[in-house]
Design a protein around this motif. Sequence first.
Motif, PDB file in Angstrom:
ATOM      1  N   THR A 213       0.847  -1.177   0.000  1.00 59.10           N
ATOM      2  CA  THR A 213       0.000   0.000   0.000  1.00 59.10           C
ATOM      3  C   THR A 213       0.895   1.244   0.000  1.00 59.10           C
ATOM      4  OG1 THR A 213      -1.866   1.084   1.119  1.00 59.10           O
ATOM      5  CG2 THR A 213      -0.201   0.042   2.527  1.00 59.10           C
ATOM      6  N   THR A 214       0.317   2.380   0.306  1.00 57.47           N
ATOM      7  CA  THR A 214       1.084   3.623   0.403  1.00 57.47           C
ATOM      8  C   THR A 214       0.824   4.275   1.752  1.00 57.47           C
ATOM      9  OG1 THR A 214      -0.733   4.757  -0.735  1.00 57.47           O
ATOM     10  CG2 THR A 214       1.168   4.072  -2.076  1.00 57.47           C
ATOM     11  N   LEU A 215       1.660   5.221   2.098  1.00 56.89           N
ATOM     12  CA  LEU A 215       1.596   5.830   3.427  1.00 56.89           C
ATOM     13  C   LEU A 215       0.229   6.444   3.707  1.00 56.89           C
ATOM     14  CD1 LEU A 215       3.109   6.597   6.011  1.00 56.89           C
ATOM     15  CD2 LEU A 215       3.954   8.632   4.830  1.00 56.89           C
ATOM     16  N   ASP A 216      -0.377   7.086   2.718  1.00 55.61           N
ATOM     17  CA  ASP A 216      -1.660   7.744   2.949  1.00 55.61           C
ATOM     18  C   ASP A 216      -2.813   6.764   3.138  1.00 55.61           C
ATOM     19  OD1 ASP A 216      -1.446   6.971   0.305  1.00 55.61           O
ATOM     20  OD2 ASP A 216      -2.656   8.635  -0.456  1.00 55.61           O
ATOM     21  N   LYS A 217      -2.617   5.501   2.754  1.00 56.71           N
ATOM     22  CA  LYS A 217      -3.666   4.485   2.906  1.00 56.71           C
ATOM     23  C   LYS A 217      -3.308   3.427   3.955  1.00 56.71           C
ATOM     24  CE  LYS A 217      -5.262   4.880  -1.887  1.00 56.71           C
ATOM     25  NZ  LYS A 217      -4.370   5.968  -2.294  1.00 56.71           N
ATOM     26  N   MET A 218      -2.175   3.597   4.588  1.00 57.09           N
ATOM     27  CA  MET A 218      -1.631   2.579   5.495  1.00 57.09           C
ATOM     28  C   MET A 218      -2.604   2.170   6.593  1.00 57.09           C
ATOM     29  SD  MET A 218       1.866   2.961   7.733  1.00 57.09           S
ATOM     30  CE  MET A 218       1.229   4.190   8.893  1.00 57.09           C
ATOM     31  N   SER A 219      -3.226   3.124   7.261  1.00 50.30           N
ATOM     32  CA  SER A 219      -4.062   2.803   8.423  1.00 50.30           C
ATOM     33  C   SER A 219      -5.371   2.132   8.044  1.00 50.30           C
ATOM     34  CB  SER A 219      -4.338   4.073   9.238  1.00 50.30           C
ATOM     35  OG  SER A 219      -5.067   5.016   8.464  1.00 50.30           O
ATOM     36  N   ASP A 220      -5.687   2.084   6.745  1.00 53.27           N
ATOM     37  CA  ASP A 220      -6.911   1.410   6.301  1.00 53.27           C
ATOM     38  C   ASP A 220      -6.709  -0.095   6.110  1.00 53.27           C
ATOM     39  OD1 ASP A 220      -8.212   3.882   6.180  1.00 53.27           O
ATOM     40  OD2 ASP A 220      -7.582   4.226   4.101  1.00 53.27           O
ATOM     41  N   CYS A 221      -5.480  -0.548   6.195  1.00 49.25           N
ATOM     42  CA  CYS A 221      -5.174  -1.964   5.953  1.00 49.25           C
ATOM     43  C   CYS A 221      -5.595  -2.841   7.139  1.00 49.25           C
ATOM     44  CB  CYS A 221      -3.683  -2.142   5.684  1.00 49.25           C
ATOM     45  SG  CYS A 221      -3.106  -1.320   4.184  1.00 49.25           S
ATOM     46  N   ASP A 222      -5.625  -4.139   6.903  1.00 46.94           N
ATOM     47  CA  ASP A 222      -5.931  -5.112   7.954  1.00 46.94           C
ATOM     48  C   ASP A 222      -4.687  -5.286   8.821  1.00 46.94           C
ATOM     49  OD1 ASP A 222      -6.875  -7.168   9.525  1.00 46.94           O
ATOM     50  OD2 ASP A 222      -6.686  -8.701   7.971  1.00 46.94           O
ATOM     51  N   ILE A 223      -4.660  -4.607   9.946  1.00 45.70           N
ATOM     52  CA  ILE A 223      -3.479  -4.567  10.817  1.00 45.70           C
ATOM     53  C   ILE A 223      -3.867  -5.043  12.210  1.00 45.70           C
ATOM     54  CG2 ILE A 223      -1.749  -3.065  11.904  1.00 45.70           C
ATOM     55  CD1 ILE A 223      -1.947  -1.246   9.456  1.00 45.70           C
ATOM     56  N   GLY A 224      -3.033  -5.901  12.792  1.00 44.13           N
ATOM     57  CA  GLY A 224      -3.268  -6.381  14.149  1.00 44.13           C
ATOM     58  C   GLY A 224      -1.958  -6.638  14.864  1.00 44.13           C
ATOM     59  N   MET A 225      -2.027  -7.365  15.966  1.00 45.17           N
ATOM     60  CA  MET A 225      -0.839  -7.607  16.781  1.00 45.17           C
ATOM     61  C   MET A 225       0.150  -8.559  16.117  1.00 45.17           C
ATOM     62  SD  MET A 225      -0.335  -5.902  19.493  1.00 45.17           S
ATOM     63  CE  MET A 225       0.796  -6.938  20.411  1.00 45.17           C
ATOM     64  N   LEU A 226      -0.298  -9.331  15.141  1.00 44.40           N
ATOM     65  CA  LEU A 226       0.601 -10.244  14.436  1.00 44.40           C
ATOM     66  C   LEU A 226       1.123  -9.613  13.141  1.00 44.40           C
ATOM     67  CD1 LEU A 226      -1.308 -13.606  14.934  1.00 44.40           C
ATOM     68  CD2 LEU A 226       0.564 -12.661  16.298  1.00 44.40           C
ATOM     69  N   THR A 227       0.987  -8.296  13.034  1.00 44.57           N
ATOM     70  CA  THR A 227       1.372  -7.555  11.832  1.00 44.57           C
ATOM     71  C   THR A 227       2.630  -6.735  12.091  1.00 44.57           C
ATOM     72  OG1 THR A 227      -0.963  -7.341  11.203  1.00 44.57           O
ATOM     73  CG2 THR A 227       0.598  -5.858  10.125  1.00 44.57           C
ATOM     74  N   THR A 228       3.485  -6.671  11.088  1.00 47.21           N
ATOM     75  CA  THR A 228       4.600  -5.731  11.081  1.00 47.21           C
ATOM     76  C   THR A 228       4.422  -4.831   9.867  1.00 47.21           C
ATOM     77  OG1 THR A 228       6.078  -7.341  12.095  1.00 47.21           O
ATOM     78  CG2 THR A 228       7.110  -5.463  11.012  1.00 47.21           C
ATOM     79  N   VAL A 229       4.577  -3.529  10.068  1.00 49.52           N
ATOM     80  CA  VAL A 229       4.398  -2.555   8.996  1.00 49.52           C
ATOM     81  C   VAL A 229       5.760  -2.008   8.599  1.00 49.52           C
ATOM     82  CG1 VAL A 229       3.331  -0.371   8.323  1.00 49.52           C
ATOM     83  CG2 VAL A 229       2.098  -1.950   9.852  1.00 49.52           C
ATOM     84  N   LEU A 230       6.097  -2.126   7.324  1.00 45.92           N
ATOM     85  CA  LEU A 230       7.372  -1.621   6.809  1.00 45.92           C
ATOM     86  C   LEU A 230       7.110  -0.375   5.973  1.00 45.92           C
ATOM     87  CD1 LEU A 230       8.969  -4.998   5.652  1.00 45.92           C
ATOM     88  CD2 LEU A 230       9.511  -3.718   7.729  1.00 45.92           C
ATOM     89  N   ILE A 231       7.655   0.758   6.413  1.00 45.91           N
ATOM     90  CA  ILE A 231       7.484   2.030   5.707  1.00 45.91           C
ATOM     91  C   ILE A 231       8.789   2.372   5.001  1.00 45.91           C
ATOM     92  CG2 ILE A 231       6.922   4.487   5.946  1.00 45.91           C
ATOM     93  CD1 ILE A 231       5.496   3.796   8.562  1.00 45.91           C
ATOM     94  N   GLY A 232       8.724   2.566   3.688  1.00 49.00           N
ATOM     95  CA  GLY A 232       9.926   2.846   2.922  1.00 49.00           C
ATOM     96  C   GLY A 232      10.461   4.252   3.142  1.00 49.00           C
ATOM     97  N   ASN A 233      11.677   4.495   2.648  1.00 50.70           N
ATOM     98  CA  ASN A 233      12.222   5.852   2.686  1.00 50.70           C
ATOM     99  C   ASN A 233      11.935   6.545   1.356  1.00 50.70           C
ATOM    100  OD1 ASN A 233      14.194   5.054   0.816  1.00 50.70           O
ATOM    101  ND2 ASN A 233      15.836   4.957   2.329  1.00 50.70           N
ATOM    102  N   SER A 234      12.562   7.701   1.128  1.00 51.88           N
ATOM    103  CA  SER A 234      12.236   8.496  -0.055  1.00 51.88           C
ATOM    104  C   SER A 234      12.706   7.851  -1.348  1.00 51.88           C
ATOM    105  CB  SER A 234      12.849   9.894   0.075  1.00 51.88           C
ATOM    106  OG  SER A 234      14.262   9.819   0.219  1.00 51.88           O
ATOM    107  N   HIS A 235      13.540   6.802  -1.265  1.00 52.74           N
ATOM    108  CA  HIS A 235      14.041   6.132  -2.467  1.00 52.74           C
ATOM    109  C   HIS A 235      13.444   4.737  -2.657  1.00 52.74           C
ATOM    110  CE1 HIS A 235      17.022   9.274  -3.109  1.00 52.74           C
ATOM    111  NE2 HIS A 235      17.326   9.195  -1.825  1.00 52.74           N
ATOM    112  N   THR A 236      12.712   4.241  -1.687  1.00 51.35           N
ATOM    113  CA  THR A 236      12.131   2.901  -1.775  1.00 51.35           C
ATOM    114  C   THR A 236      11.091   2.845  -2.897  1.00 51.35           C
ATOM    115  OG1 THR A 236      12.431   2.602   0.612  1.00 51.35           O
ATOM    116  CG2 THR A 236      10.913   1.105  -0.484  1.00 51.35           C
ATOM    117  N   PHE A 237      11.083   1.739  -3.615  1.00 53.61           N
ATOM    118  CA  PHE A 237      10.090   1.578  -4.681  1.00 53.61           C
ATOM    119  C   PHE A 237       9.548   0.149  -4.666  1.00 53.61           C
ATOM    120  CE2 PHE A 237      14.209   0.514  -6.524  1.00 53.61           C
ATOM    121  CZ  PHE A 237      13.959  -0.668  -7.224  1.00 53.61           C
ATOM    122  N   VAL A 238       8.407  -0.020  -5.320  1.00 54.93           N
ATOM    123  CA  VAL A 238       7.810  -1.348  -5.499  1.00 54.93           C
ATOM    124  C   VAL A 238       7.740  -1.631  -6.986  1.00 54.93           C
ATOM    125  CG1 VAL A 238       5.751  -2.772  -5.195  1.00 54.93           C
ATOM    126  CG2 VAL A 238       6.472  -1.227  -3.368  1.00 54.93           C
TER     127      VAL A 238
END
Length: 328
Positions: A213-238
């Motif tokens: 996903t992207t940073l602006d939509k991150m909190s809408d994802c299915d997230i719980g205690m068994l989740t790890t969220v990886l946020i990229g830096n300004s050069h990270t791409f998919v």
Amino acid sequence: MTSPKGKIMLVGIGPGSHDHMTQRARAAIAEADVVVGYVTYIKLVADLLEGKEVVRKGMTEELDRAVHALASAREGKKVALISSGDAGVYGMAGPTYEVLFQAGWTPESDVQVEVVPGASAINACAALVGAPLTHDFCSISLSDLLTPWPVIARRLDAVAASDFVVALYNPKSGRRTQQIVQAQALFLRHRKPDTPVAVVKSAYRRRERIEFTTLDKMSDCDIGMLTTVLIGNSHTFVQHGLMVTPRGYANKYDLDDGGSTRAGERAGRSLSTGLLGWMENLRADHAEGISIAALAQQHKLPADYIEAVLNAPVEVEEAVASTEESEA
């Protein structure tokens, strides 16, 4: 007769799959008389526990686990106190040492202690999504059960501004739902809304789920205690379903020209904008009349640091250098 020496083995079992458990972790559990752990982690190694005394504890009973492990070890038993991931990364190693020190334990005491490392969630999740940690990164837990929120918020704000790739541990639970929203807001103060984010749930476990996903939509994802969220830096791409953070080779090498060294750069040596080159340019700019305050603003660094650099002795880079830690 001298009583046998007890032992506490703080075992990191990795993300949950036996394939990703170290040989030493399996051996530690095998030699243990007692296995202590959170109920979910006990289930992950259930097939390794035949014939052992098993002590299951709840989510918030970390100190109870450590106390029980110490009591059993003082009886001369070998105790495997297990954590998912690595025992030293948000795991049982820290609270166990606190309990030990409080009880007057020293390394010369009658209880031995061994920390058995394991792959942490940040390693497991990164492996599943590509190569997001190839450049500088850090991890922050959003759990405010033991850490005041202002402390967590300051850390989030600092790393967001510093352009680290960030792994968020303990991002959300049934009762803690707003922490991930607040983290998102703090990151959006410093990073673009389309910054890549990977949300990994139950890595290497039965209900594994990966969402890009992207940073602006991150909190809408299915997230719980068994989740790890990886946020990229300004050069990270998919690309092609893989999240990658460049190491910086393009700063020195022309990747479109067979990897030849760019003008002004030398293989195995610091960048022309590395420390010594930057210091030289800084002195030249200051000599031309650019103020310390202006230089601090230009480089987004504290003015007193700029002043200290300008006043530092001039160093000459060694003529012969090692291959700088494989371009590290």
